[in-house]
Design a protein around this motif. Sequence first.
Motif, PDB file in Angstrom:
ATOM      1  N   ALA A   1      10.613  27.901   8.673  1.00 11.54           N
ATOM      2  CA  ALA A   1       9.700  26.895   9.227  1.00 11.54           C
ATOM      3  C   ALA A   1       9.239  25.971   8.106  1.00 11.54           C
ATOM      4  N   VAL A   2       9.318  24.686   8.342  1.00 15.03           N
ATOM      5  CA  VAL A   2       8.968  23.673   7.351  1.00 15.03           C
ATOM      6  C   VAL A   2       7.876  22.780   7.934  1.00 15.03           C
ATOM      7  N   GLN A   3       6.699  22.825   7.336  1.00 16.65           N
ATOM      8  CA  GLN A   3       5.572  21.995   7.773  1.00 16.65           C
ATOM      9  C   GLN A   3       5.445  20.818   6.819  1.00 16.65           C
ATOM     10  N   VAL A   4       5.605  19.605   7.331  1.00 15.65           N
ATOM     11  CA  VAL A   4       5.609  18.397   6.504  1.00 15.65           C
ATOM     12  C   VAL A   4       4.348  17.582   6.773  1.00 15.65           C
ATOM     13  N   VAL A   5       3.657  17.198   5.694  1.00 12.90           N
ATOM     14  CA  VAL A   5       2.508  16.290   5.785  1.00 12.90           C
ATOM     15  C   VAL A   5       2.902  14.986   5.112  1.00 12.90           C
ATOM     16  N   GLU A   6       2.873  13.898   5.870  1.00 11.96           N
ATOM     17  CA  GLU A   6       3.260  12.592   5.335  1.00 11.96           C
ATOM     18  C   GLU A   6       2.179  12.008   4.425  1.00 11.96           C
ATOM     19  N   GLU A   7       2.611  11.097   3.572  1.00 14.07           N
ATOM     20  CA  GLU A   7       1.672  10.304   2.796  1.00 14.07           C
ATOM     21  C   GLU A   7       0.892   9.382   3.739  1.00 14.07           C
ATOM     22  N   THR A   8      -0.280   8.954   3.284  1.00  8.46           N
ATOM     23  CA  THR A   8      -1.079   7.987   4.046  1.00  8.46           C
ATOM     24  C   THR A   8      -1.097   6.669   3.284  1.00  8.46           C
ATOM     25  N   PRO A   9      -0.245   5.727   3.647  1.00  8.67           N
ATOM     26  CA  PRO A   9      -0.235   4.447   2.934  1.00  8.67           C
ATOM     27  C   PRO A   9      -1.506   3.658   3.233  1.00  8.67           C
ATOM     28  N   ILE A  10      -2.084   3.042   2.187  1.00  8.78           N
ATOM     29  CA  ILE A  10      -3.254   2.191   2.401  1.00  8.78           C
ATOM     30  C   ILE A  10      -2.915   0.715   2.192  1.00  8.78           C
ATOM     31  N   ALA A  11      -1.803   0.447   1.532  1.00  7.11           N
ATOM     32  CA  ALA A  11      -1.433  -0.944   1.271  1.00  7.11           C
ATOM     33  C   ALA A  11       0.017  -0.999   0.794  1.00  7.11           C
ATOM     34  N   ARG A  12       0.630  -2.149   0.998  1.00 15.24           N
ATOM     35  CA  ARG A  12       1.953  -2.375   0.418  1.00 15.24           C
ATOM     36  C   ARG A  12       1.810  -2.739  -1.054  1.00 15.24           C
ATOM     37  N   TRP A  13       2.859  -2.463  -1.811  1.00  9.88           N
ATOM     38  CA  TRP A  13       2.900  -2.868  -3.222  1.00  9.88           C
ATOM     39  C   TRP A  13       4.211  -3.624  -3.420  1.00  9.88           C
ATOM     40  N   GLY A  14       4.116  -4.924  -3.566  1.00  7.32           N
ATOM     41  CA  GLY A  14       5.326  -5.735  -3.678  1.00  7.32           C
ATOM     42  C   GLY A  14       6.165  -5.629  -2.414  1.00  7.32           C
ATOM     43  N   LYS A  15       7.495  -5.644  -2.590  1.00  2.00           N
ATOM     44  CA  LYS A  15       8.405  -5.593  -1.440  1.00  2.00           C
ATOM     45  C   LYS A  15       8.972  -4.206  -1.189  1.00  2.00           C
ATOM     46  N   THR A  16       8.886  -3.336  -2.181  1.00  3.10           N
ATOM     47  CA  THR A  16       9.546  -2.035  -2.037  1.00  3.10           C
ATOM     48  C   THR A  16       8.640  -0.860  -2.379  1.00  3.10           C
ATOM     49  N   GLY A  17       7.361  -1.064  -2.333  1.00  2.00           N
ATOM     50  CA  GLY A  17       6.470   0.035  -2.673  1.00  2.00           C
ATOM     51  C   GLY A  17       5.228   0.058  -1.807  1.00  2.00           C
ATOM     52  N   TYR A  18       4.426   1.094  -2.001  1.00  2.00           N
ATOM     53  CA  TYR A  18       3.131   1.180  -1.316  1.00  2.00           C
ATOM     54  C   TYR A  18       2.200   2.052  -2.151  1.00  2.00           C
ATOM     55  N   LEU A  19       0.915   1.960  -1.848  1.00  2.32           N
ATOM     56  CA  LEU A  19      -0.082   2.812  -2.471  1.00  2.32           C
ATOM     57  C   LEU A  19      -0.553   3.831  -1.447  1.00  2.32           C
ATOM     58  N   ASN A  20      -0.644   5.099  -1.859  1.00  2.00           N
ATOM     59  CA  ASN A  20      -1.151   6.113  -0.939  1.00  2.00           C
ATOM     60  C   ASN A  20      -2.664   6.205  -1.045  1.00  2.00           C
ATOM     61  N   SER A  21      -3.245   7.153  -0.328  1.00  2.00           N
ATOM     62  CA  SER A  21      -4.702   7.265  -0.275  1.00  2.00           C
ATOM     63  C   SER A  21      -5.300   7.693  -1.607  1.00  2.00           C
ATOM     64  N   ARG A  22      -4.479   8.173  -2.529  1.00  2.00           N
ATOM     65  CA  ARG A  22      -4.968   8.552  -3.864  1.00  2.00           C
ATOM     66  C   ARG A  22      -4.769   7.427  -4.876  1.00  2.00           C
ATOM     67  N   GLY A  23      -4.301   6.264  -4.402  1.00  2.00           N
ATOM     68  CA  GLY A  23      -4.073   5.134  -5.289  1.00  2.00           C
ATOM     69  C   GLY A  23      -2.802   5.246  -6.096  1.00  2.00           C
ATOM     70  N   GLU A  24      -1.902   6.155  -5.700  1.00  2.00           N
ATOM     71  CA  GLU A  24      -0.643   6.328  -6.405  1.00  2.00           C
ATOM     72  C   GLU A  24       0.408   5.377  -5.846  1.00  2.00           C
ATOM     73  N   ARG A  25       1.199   4.819  -6.730  1.00  2.20           N
ATOM     74  CA  ARG A  25       2.254   3.905  -6.318  1.00  2.20           C
ATOM     75  C   ARG A  25       3.515   4.688  -5.982  1.00  2.20           C
ATOM     76  N   LYS A  26       4.096   4.403  -4.827  1.00  2.00           N
ATOM     77  CA  LYS A  26       5.322   5.040  -4.380  1.00  2.00           C
ATOM     78  C   LYS A  26       6.376   3.962  -4.116  1.00  2.00           C
ATOM     79  N   GLU A  27       7.581   4.201  -4.593  1.00  2.00           N
ATOM     80  CA  GLU A  27       8.672   3.256  -4.380  1.00  2.00           C
ATOM     81  C   GLU A  27       9.585   3.754  -3.267  1.00  2.00           C
ATOM     82  N   VAL A  28       9.893   2.855  -2.330  1.00  2.00           N
ATOM     83  CA  VAL A  28      10.793   3.168  -1.218  1.00  2.00           C
ATOM     84  C   VAL A  28      11.841   2.062  -1.128  1.00  2.00           C
ATOM     85  N   ASP A  29      12.826   2.256  -0.254  1.00  2.63           N
ATOM     86  CA  ASP A  29      13.868   1.236  -0.108  1.00  2.63           C
ATOM     87  C   ASP A  29      13.285  -0.082   0.379  1.00  2.63           C
ATOM     88  N   THR A  30      12.396  -0.004   1.337  1.00  3.85           N
ATOM     89  CA  THR A  30      11.727  -1.188   1.869  1.00  3.85           C
ATOM     90  C   THR A  30      10.397  -0.760   2.475  1.00  3.85           C
TER      91      THR A  30
END
Length: 273
Positions: A124-153
Amino acid sequence: MGIAVSKQPALRKASTMRRQGHPTHRWLRKMGVVSIVLTVAAVFSVSGWIILEKARYFFERPVSSIAIEGSFDYASQVEIQQLLEPLVDRSFFSLDLMSIKEALESNPWVSEVSLYRRWPDQLAVQVVEETPIARWGKTGYLNSRGERKEVDTNRSLAHLPLLHGPEGSALEVAYLYQQMVAILRPINLLVAELVLSDDRAWRLRTHNDLVIKIGRERPIEKMERFLLIYQQVLDEKKENIAVIDVRYDNGVAVQWREQTVNTLLTQSNVNPE
C-alpha cells in the motif's frame, strides 16, 4: 534310601537366561528400537522439509498487487506506478521500503510517501501531494514551505500568481509574497505577479493589472503607506489606474490609464530611490 539332588543351580541358570534374554530376542529388540528411531527421524525429516518449504514460499512470496492511495491533482498516478514497478521486483518481505520512499519523493509533485505491507502480498502506497502556492517562471513552482520545485511545465498552475527572482531568492520572494497578500487583502486586491529583478528591485502586479513599482528598499513599509493612500484617495478611481510608483519616501506617483499626465500624491517635495 534315595539320594536327593539339588536343582537350585539349574533354576538360577534358567532365571539368568530369562533375564538376559535369548541372543535372537536381544537382536530383534535392538532392531525394533533402531526401526522406531529411523521411523521417527524420517517423520521429522519430512516434516522439517515441509516446514522449510512452506517458510521459503512464505518469505519469498512476490508482491501480487500495489494499492496507490491519495488525491492526485498534479502528480500523475501513472508516473507513480511506473516509478514503483522496478522497485517491487523482490519478495514481499524483502522490499526496501526506504529506497522506494526516496524514489517516489523525488517526484517534484510529491511531498510525502507512506508505505505499508498488507497481508498477504499487497504493498500500500499513500501519497501526499505538494501544495503549490505560486508559479516560479515557466517551469517551476513554490510549495507551502517556500521551496522551489522544477517541473516540465507549470501550465496546470495558471490560476496561481507568478513569482520570479534571481537564483537562490525563492524563499525571500515567497516571504514577501505572503506579506503582500496580507497587505492587499483589506482593499480586495490579489497578487497576480511579484518579481525581484537582478538589481534587487521589486515590482508587483495585481489581478486587475494594476502595476506597483516598489523599488529596492523597505518594500513592506512602502506597501503599507500605499495601502493608506489607496484607501483614502485612490479606491474610487481604481479602474483608471495603470501604474502606482511607491519608490518615494512619503508619497506615491500615479499613472492613469486615460491620461498622459501623472499625479504625485505626496505631502512634501520627495525624490524616488
